[in-house]
Design a protein around this motif. Structure first.
Motif: not given
Length: 103
Positions: A45-58
């Motif tokens: 969640q922290e990575v998705c918020l920091m990068m402004n991406i979805t979980k699928r992109t992650l």
């Protein structure tokens, strides 16, 4: 207030069991302590918020080997330095307005 009386030997037994449990916990976490103190780690969640991406992109970044991660107790963690490096390099894929990727 309710008062419960127990034998001193039972109290001592509980104390000893709690000490043993604390020691087991310390031993189990000791090997991870230095890893987490040296580097800031982020969850999904922290990575998705920091990068402004979805979980699928992650997930795609992980599958393509673009973002290294470590797994601990079935949960993924990412080094802050690795996330920053990926951000500085630019997103490998362009994201469109709805957060999905254009490959």
């Amino acid at each position: 207030m309710e008062v419960i009386a127990i034998q001193k030997s039972a109290l001592e037994g509980m104390k000893n069991e709690l000490k043993a449990l604390l020691e087991l916990t310390e031993n189990a976490t000791r090997k991870y302590r230095t890893v987490f103190k040296e580097e800031k780690w982020l969850d999904n969640q922290e990575v998705c918020l920091m990068m402004n991406i979805t979980k699928r992109t992650l997930q795609t970044y992980k599958e393509k080997g673009l973002l290294p991660y470590s797994k601990l107790n079935r949960k993924n963690y990412y080094k802050l330095a690795d996330v920053r490096a990926l951000l500085e390099a630019g997103h490998p894929y362009n994201t469109n307005g709805n957060g999905s990727t254009d490959e």
